[in-house]
Write a protein that holds these residues in place. Structure first.
Motif, PDB file in Angstrom:
ATOM      1  N   THR A 936       0.769  -1.221   0.189  1.00 60.82           N
ATOM      2  CA  THR A 936       0.050   0.049   0.093  1.00 60.82           C
ATOM      3  C   THR A 936       0.840   1.210   0.053  1.00 60.82           C
ATOM      4  OG1 THR A 936      -0.360   0.031   2.385  1.00 60.82           O
ATOM      5  CG2 THR A 936      -1.918  -1.056   1.123  1.00 60.82           C
ATOM      6  N   THR A 958       5.251  -0.443   2.979  1.00 60.08           N
ATOM      7  CA  THR A 958       4.030  -1.018   3.816  1.00 60.08           C
ATOM      8  C   THR A 958       3.183  -1.968   3.495  1.00 60.08           C
ATOM      9  OG1 THR A 958       4.067   1.610   4.723  1.00 60.08           O
ATOM     10  CG2 THR A 958       2.123   0.166   5.060  1.00 60.08           C
ATOM     11  N   LYS A 960      -0.499  -4.353   3.617  1.00 58.93           N
ATOM     12  CA  LYS A 960      -1.729  -4.367   4.319  1.00 58.93           C
ATOM     13  C   LYS A 960      -2.416  -5.576   3.973  1.00 58.93           C
ATOM     14  CE  LYS A 960      -6.244  -2.281   4.289  1.00 58.93           C
ATOM     15  NZ  LYS A 960      -7.108  -1.170   3.669  1.00 58.93           N
ATOM     16  N   THR A 962      -5.533  -7.534   3.387  1.00 57.09           N
ATOM     17  CA  THR A 962      -6.741  -7.300   2.782  1.00 57.09           C
ATOM     18  C   THR A 962      -7.674  -8.263   3.369  1.00 57.09           C
ATOM     19  OG1 THR A 962      -6.332  -8.605   0.945  1.00 57.09           O
ATOM     20  CG2 THR A 962      -5.833  -6.295   1.057  1.00 57.09           C
ATOM     21  N   GLU A1028      -2.051  -2.648   8.852  1.00 59.80           N
ATOM     22  CA  GLU A1028      -0.965  -2.543   8.028  1.00 59.80           C
ATOM     23  C   GLU A1028       0.370  -2.812   8.647  1.00 59.80           C
ATOM     24  OE1 GLU A1028      -1.200   1.197   6.290  1.00 59.80           O
ATOM     25  OE2 GLU A1028      -2.818   0.634   4.738  1.00 59.80           O
TER      26      GLU A1028
END
Length: 1454
Positions: A936, A958, A960, A962, A1028
């Motif tokens: 991300t 970074t 994340k 989902t 994250e």
């Protein structure tokens, strides 16, 4: 007359029917009395009438009288009117009765008719209750039959059934229209006569009997002209002219002739009416013969009544008498009927187990003229003769039964021949219906004999009399060919029942169908299936027009369109089949019409697929079909069905099969039967299709139907389904006609971020410890789909491609498609798509596994429009049925199956022996839910960065999670970069020297280009669902680094890493970056030069004296000069060496550094003391530093003083960090000499030690850039090695006074190896030998004094200049490792001057170690291999690097 007391053992056998026989059947009475119903029983339910409940209380006051009207008057009138309707509807019946069931009271209500029988409820019934009711009815019926018999006996004669064809209503001519007013004797009637004999004239008002004959015996003069015509024909005498003899040119009596060809249109007109016939008078006249014929016919009918009443002895007597009369007067038709009834009587005797005698009339007469009696032969005398001339009486029932078995075939042939003989006479032939049914009855009799091995046993008689199912018993002793009558003989007789083309006008459609059904039934019992199929085909052809007409009539009565018919209305009301058109119950249709059509199809070799693929035959509920078989056996059931269908398709004519199926479709449409239309349309398409799995792009696909018919058939299916849906019918569907619908199913590759990578638990350990890059790194491999096993993740969508084939020329709409799976719940469904004509088409479908486990996809559940949803296995490989060579597996045997008496293996072998199509099963391993991670954010602009060589830069990425339910509990970061790839490519070069290969491996293992700056305290990183996490990555500027990929392997293990014992799978997410590496500081021309041993030598006394020395003397003390120079670098180094007490032998490292960056760079080099085996930062705290600033584009030489190095094994093999290249005792592949190999190894090991001692960094002032200086490009030459290394043996010399009492004034040390002495002083030269090597040495010391600065030949002339006491060469004791030995030599300088003494150590011999004592004995082959590479060990020699310099001066000079 028919009293049961006369014959107590007699039985009355009832044949129950629910409808009135057709008029064609009634016209045959009284020739065949069983055609007309004798008893009519009405059935009512007492619970439906409330006024009957009131009478059950037993209160007489509550019972209404017949004259007093009540509240339920209409119900009472309804019952009375119903009974009157029965009487009017069946006026010819001799008894009418009403049975009121579930009546709790046995007292008849006054409003009920007298004929009412009150039947108690089931709970009150006894074993004999119903028998009692039937006995009462039978008693009344027998009384009425007595009245009938008396009436018949009063008649002069009875007409033949063929003579009644001219009547308008087809009713018997012995009854006129007044018969409709006839009632039974139990009901008062004003028309019933008191006595049939005395009041014969009143019989016309009761039974419509013909007028009784006059007393004079003259000719009968009936009132009805039709009766007169019938009587004249019935009493016709044999022909007296050749024109009247119509049977003269007839065919053989064994075959039935065409009776209609000689039958005139009218009974009173023939070709002999214009001729004059002369008849005799008296007893042989025409009238007398007619009366005798009439008596014979009446006797036959009376005997038939006795037969029906159960008095078989009287029946046999009357029938025998009638048969004799009929034969005597050539009444062939009644003669044959009498013999037929006698046969029935004999069979009843045999069935009842009674003793009986076979009348002589039943035996065939060989003399044809014996049947013609003289005019003087009277019937009375004939009867007497027969009784007297009968066969001898036997008392044994078995013997009589055996005689009957022998007689029956001949008796049957004789009866049929007599019937054929009667057909030659006008008006005497038997109607086609009666003759056909007679033939069928006799054929059934003979068939029962054939099935029971030619003998009528108890089971066969039960089958004939009571119509119980006959079970054919195995014949162990009697072969089939020896059974009489044979099947072919019975079939030949049976086919005589088929009406000829000219006789079809005399049969209506119903009668023709009944005849054909009877023929087929007998053929089925005989096992003549092909003949039966021909008859059944004709049966359907005859039935279709009648069904169509019935549908039209029924539709008109119901007020609907004829296309709907009664069947549609019945099906809409709850019936599942076409029961309305044929007026049958639902159960009868299910077990009748459908089974009948299925049997016809099997005989023609047409496979029946109704419900067989799913194990439910005839089921209309798809849920029941799906659950009827477990999932594991559904595929096997489909395979067996394919083999069965292919076996049936392999024999028979395809065109004939298609015609039969078209006929079945027309039959079902005529009903109409929606399910049948769909079923046989599907079968027609199946039989016309290829029935194979063709190869891809193959043109060997043939459908035996034109394209127009294929389209029409499928449109017919769609239209039928639509019509049934409009009527509200449920599950009116058929089976799909192509078993190879699914030709392939495969899963598509996932997107790269969702692919799984397989790992084993051992790979988790490599993430905790540092491992080299050469042991298979599992975290760098790409996720490649495995052909052996495919891994799915639970609750994630996967895309599949399914290939469907359609060999037909019409589009195939598919309502639904789902993937059938086992082991794990799997959702994959697709609705509403169209499969194109004549093609194999691919369709996408998505699937989701709902849980973890082993998933097996066995096929697809597909529902085509109009077809049931069923399982289709996956047939990806081509297949076609093999030709069957065994006779038992083809033809009708394979179609109908093996008999029940045979073992099951005989049936299953036909399936196992064939090469079955191999269905494909897709197996997947489903793992628990896994997260999905995406990138991300990142701190690099445009995913690129610029660094200098050696510079380190950090950036963050970074990630994340989902997933909304699954967390990430395992993350492994790995890197791929261009620099590493180029080094790995270079290591694959087999021609690289070992030293260069080792250098490349070190670069791979210890100097990565990228690194994850992970907190050492955190063992694991977790990303919760929807959260994250940031990762810090460090990049180091390296040569050839242009791009890199940061790869994150993540998974949800669900447990601690140490607890993982089975394989696991990870996903990868990658982040590529571009890296630009610019040059910073480059190393050019490194070098190492030796330094004098006096570099770090110092002495306070010498330093004090040197201060007063003159310049000449100062030049002789270089160490003091260096110490006094104001050189910051050397001063710092010397202070560092004095502080830490390091070695006193040094060399100088020269590094030419070039600044390639446009800004000045500050260089810093650190040197630490050996040994440098510790890689921690603490070991560098004691190192000294050399700083230098290099301007842009300039080259500065950096001078670094480093200590010399000693290595115990400087000639060891170059190691390899890659286990692939680690080979034991392998001869070097290089072609170098041992001397060059030793030099290379020395250079490698000293370079390795040098790099451990020194490191450098650079920094750019102002912007904070800094980095490491790459020093690994340094390569050592042999001279550099000599400059940096220390020998195995160190030789030191010093000069001391001979006597210590003189003090040290006589000897002054100017440097480490330079001494100043006085002339003529006795001195001692001490030589110290130190062994640095790990092995002991046996040395020989050699000293060589000489004059300094002179040629060699002059320098050795020491006479009168330098003298010594002792020998210059001596053998020293063995020097152990780390030990030293000192030698003393007395010397004296005889003159002033500079003398030098050189020293060398030679090995006396090689010391052989006894390694067995230490347990470390070297292998013999090891020394051999080392010798082959480095050469054989030799005696070594070591020289003192600097000679001992002695400066001799006189006292005056000092």
């Amino acid at each position: 007359m028919f009293s049961p007391l006369a014959f107590p053992n007699g039985l009355v056998l009832y044949e129950l029917a629910t409808s009135l026989p057709p008029s064609s059947h009634l016209a045959l009475s009284p020739f065949e009395l069983f055609r007309e119903p004798l008893l009519v029983i009405g059935i009512a339910d007492a619970t439906e009438y409330r006024w009957l409940n009131q009478s059950r209380e037993g209160n007489d006051s509550s019972i209404e009288t017949a004259d007093q009207p009540g509240l339920d008057d209409e119900d009472a009138d309804e019952i009375e009117s119903a009974v009157e309707d029965l009487r009017e509807q069946f006026p010819r019946a001799y008894l009418h009765s009403l049975m009121m069931f579930d009546s709790t009271s046995q007292k008849r209500h006054p409003r009920l008719p007298q004929e009412t029988q009150l039947v108690p409820p089931v709970a009150q019934l006894k074993t004999t209750t119903m028998k009692t009711f039937m006995c009462d009815l039978t008693s009344t019926l027998l009384a009425e039959m007595t009245t009938l018999a008396r009436s018949i006996q009063a008649l002069p004669t009875l007409p033949s059934p063929a003579s009644q064809g001219g009547t308008s209503d087809n009713s018997p001519t012995w009854a006129n229209t007044d018969a409709l007013s006839r009632r039974n004797s139990q009901i008062p009637s004003h028309s019933r006569p008191q006595s049939p004999v005395s009041t014969a004239q009143k019989d016309l008002h009761r039974m419509s009997m013909p007028v009784l004959p006059s007393a004079s015996g003259g000719p009968l003069v009936p009132d009805d002209p039709r009766t007169a015509s019938s009587t004249a024909q019935g009493a016709r005498t044999p022909p007296t002219t050749f024109d009247e003899m119509s049977g003269v040119n007839a065919a053989n009596a064994l075959h039935r002739t065409n009776s209609n060809s000689s039958r005139p249109n009218t009974a009173t007109k023939d070709s002999g009416t214009d001729r004059v016939s002369i008849h005799g008078f008296g007893s042989g006249g025409v009238g007398e013969r007619a009366r005798n014929k009439g008596r014979g016919r009446i006797s036959i009918v009376i005997g038939t009544l006795y037969l029906c009443a159960g008095q078989w002895h009287e029946a046999l007597k009357e029938l025998t008498e009638g048969a004799i009369r009929a034969r005597a007067f050539s009444d062939h038709l009644w003669h044959a009927k009498a013999l037929e009834n006698i046969t029935v009587c004999l069979l009843l005797f045999a069935w009842a187990g009674m003793d009986f005698q076979i009348p002589q009339i039943c035996y065939p007469v060989s003399d044809k003229s014996s049947g013609t009696k003289s005019p003087q032969h009277t019937p009375s005398s004939s009867v007497a003769d027969v009784s007297a001339a009968g066969p001898p009486k036997t008392t044994t029932h078995e013997l009589t039964l055996e005689n009957l078995n022998v007689l029956l075939p001949e008796l049957v042939n004789m009866i049929l021949n007599i019937y054929n003989r009667a057909s030659n006479f006008t008006g005497e032939s038997l109607p086609p219906l009666a003759f056909s049914e007679c033939v069928i009855r006799f054929s059934k009799l003979l068939a029962a004999m054939n099935l029971s091995a030619g003998y009528l046993d108890e089971d066969a008689l039960q089958h004939l009399v009571q119509n119980t199912p006959y079970r054919q018993k195995p014949r162990m002793s009697v072969p089939r060919l020896s059974v009489n009558p044979t099947r072919n003989d019975i079939a030949a007789i049976l086919f005589r029942a088929l009406p000829t083309q000219s006789e079809l006008s005399g049969l209506n459609g119903t009668d023709r169908v009944v005849v054909l059904a009877g023929i087929a039934s007998v053929l089925s019992a005989l096992g003549l299936q092909r003949k039966k199929a021909i008859v059944l085909r004709e049966f359907i052809t005859s039935l279709i027009p009648g069904l169509v007409q019935a549908r039209k009539v029924g539709a008109a009565e119901m007020g609907v369109h004829p296309a709907a018919g009664l069947a549609a209305l019945n099906m809409a009301s709850g019936n599942a089949s076409g029961a309305g058109a044929v007026n049958l119950g639902e159960g009868e249709v299910e077990n009748g019409i459908d089974e009948f059509l299925r049997l016809l199809s099997r005989i023609y070799g047409i496979p029946d697929s109704r419900g067989s693929l799913l194990g439910t035959r005839g089921s209309t509920n798809p849920e029941t079909e799906q659950n009827s078989l477990p999932d594991g056996k559904q595929t096997q059931a489909v395979i067996e069905e394919i083999l069965r269908v292919s076996s049936l398709r392999s024999f028979g004519n395809v065109g004939l099969k298609l015609d039969v199926l078209r006929m079945c479709i027309n039959f079902c449409e005529a009903l109409p039967d929606f399910s049948g239309v769909l079923h046989f349309t599907s079968l027609l398409l199946r039989m016309a299709g290829p029935g194979t799995a063709p190869k891809p792009n193959s043109t060997d696909v043939f459908v035996s139907l034109p394209r127009e018919e294929q389209v029409r058939l499928f449109a017919n299916i769609s239209r039928t389904v639509t019509a049934s849906n409009k009527l509200g019918l449920q599950h009116v569907e058929t089976e799909y006609w192509d078993d190879f619908l699914v030709r392939g199913l495969f899963i598509m590759e996932e997107p790269y971020p969702l692919r799984l990578t397989h790992h084993v638990p051992a790979e988790l350990k490599s993430t905790l410890a540092k491992s080299g890059p050469f042991i298979h790194n599992p975290w760098i491999k790409k996720p490649v789909p495995s052909a052996a096993e495919t891994i799915l993740v639970a609750n994630e969508e996967y895309r599949f491609i399914i290939a469907l084939q359609n060999p037909y020329d019409f589009e195939l709409p598919v309502d639904s498609l789902s993937i059938a799976a086992e082991g794990v719940k799997f959702d994959a469904h697709e609705d509403r798509f169209v499969l194109g004509p004549y093609r194999t088409q691919k369709f996408p479908i998505t699937g989701i596994a709902r849980s973890s486990g082993l998933l097996n996809i066995i096929g697809c559940l597909i529902k085509v429009t109009g077809c049931r949803e069923r399982l289709f296995p996956i047939f990806s490989e081509p297949w076609k049925p093999e030709r069957e060579f065994k006779i038992k597996r083809i033809g009708l045997k394979a179609c109908l199956g093996a008999p029940n008496s045979r073992p099951a293996s005989a049936v299953a072998a036909s399936v196992r022996s064939k090469v079955a199509p191999q269905p494909e099963t897709l197996t997947f391993s489903v793992i628990p839910d896994q997260p999905v991670v995406v990138v991300t954010g990142f701190s690099l602009p445009q995913s690129s960065l610029m660094v200098l060589e050696g510079e380190k830069r950090r950036f963050t990425i970074t990630l994340k999670n989902t997933s909304q339910t699954t967390a990430v509990d395992f993350i492994h970061v790995s890197f791929q970069d261009s620099a590493t790839s180029s080094i790995q490519a270079a290591t694959s070069n087999r021609d690289l020297p070992p030293a260069e290969l080792h250098e490349l491996e070190v670069q791979l293992a210890q100097y990565p280009s990228l690194r994850w700056c992970k907190n050492e305290l955190d063992d694991s990183v977790t990303i919760k669902p929807g959260q994250e996490a940031a990762f810090e990555i460090e990049v180091v500027g390296r040569t050839r680094l242009t791009d890199a990929i940061i790869q994150f392997d993540y998974a949800n293990l669900g447990k601690r890493r140490s607890a993982v014992e089975e394989r696991f799978f990870t996903r990868q997410v990658s982040f590529p970056i571009s890296v630009t590496v610019n040059a910073s500081v480059q190393l050019q021309r490194p070098g190492i030069v030796p330094l004098s041993r006096d570099f770090a030598w110092s002495d306070s006394d010498s330093r004090s004296r040197a201060s007063s020395m003159n310049s000449h003397n100062a030049s002789l003390a270089p160490s003091s000069t260096l110490l006094d120079k104001n050189d910051a670098q050397f001063q710092k180094f010397l202070r560092h060496t004095n502080l830490h007490g390091q070695s006193n032998e040094y060399c100088m490292l020269l590094l030419d550094m070039r600044n390639s960056w446009p800004n000045p760079l500050s260089l810093s080099f650190q040197v630490r003391a050996p040994p440098a085996n510790d890689d921690s930062e603490e070991s560098w705290t004691k190192a000294y530093t050399v700083n230098e600033v290099v301007q842009p584009g300039h080259v500065n030489r950096v001078v670094i003083v480093i200590p010399k190095l000693y290595l115990k094994d400087a000639h060891g093999a170059v190691p390899s960090l890659n286990p692939v290249n680690q080979r034991q005792f392998v001869v070097s592949a290089s072609k170098l000499s041992p001397e060059a190999e030793r030099a290379n190894r020395e250079a490698f090991w000293y370079r390795l030690e040098l790099l451990k001692l020194i490191r450098g960094t650079w920094a750019e002032d102002g912007n904070g850039r800094h980095g490491d200086i790459e020093l690994r490009s340094v390569r050592l030459s042999p001279r550099m090695v000599e400059a940096i290394k220390l020998d195995d043996v160190m030789i030191e010399t010093r000069v001391e006074p001979e006597s210590l009492t003189k003090g040290n004034e006589t000897v002054q040390q100017l440097s480490r190896a330079m001494f100043e002495v006085k002339v003529d002083d006795f001195l001692s030269l001490k030589t110290k030998v130190y062994n640095r090597s790990p092995n002991p040495i046996r040395p020989i010391l050699r000293l060589q004094p000489y004059l300094a600065g002179l040629p060699h030949n002059v320098a050795l002339d020491l006479d009168k200049r330098f003298s010594w006491n002792g020998i210059l060469q001596r053998r020293l004791p063995v020097i152990e490792p780390g030990q030293s030995v000192e030698s003393d030599l007395g010397i004296v300088a005889l003159c002033s001057g500079t003398f030098e003494v050189g020293a060398s150590i030679e090995e006396a011999d090689l010391v052989m170690l006894d390694g067995e004592e230490d347990g470390n004995r070297q292998r013999s082959d090891t020394n051999a291999l080392r010798g082959a590479i480095l050469g054989a060990p030799t005696l070594r020699t070591w020289y003192m690097r600097e000679p001992c310099t002695i400066v001799a001066k006189r006292s005056s000079d000092r």
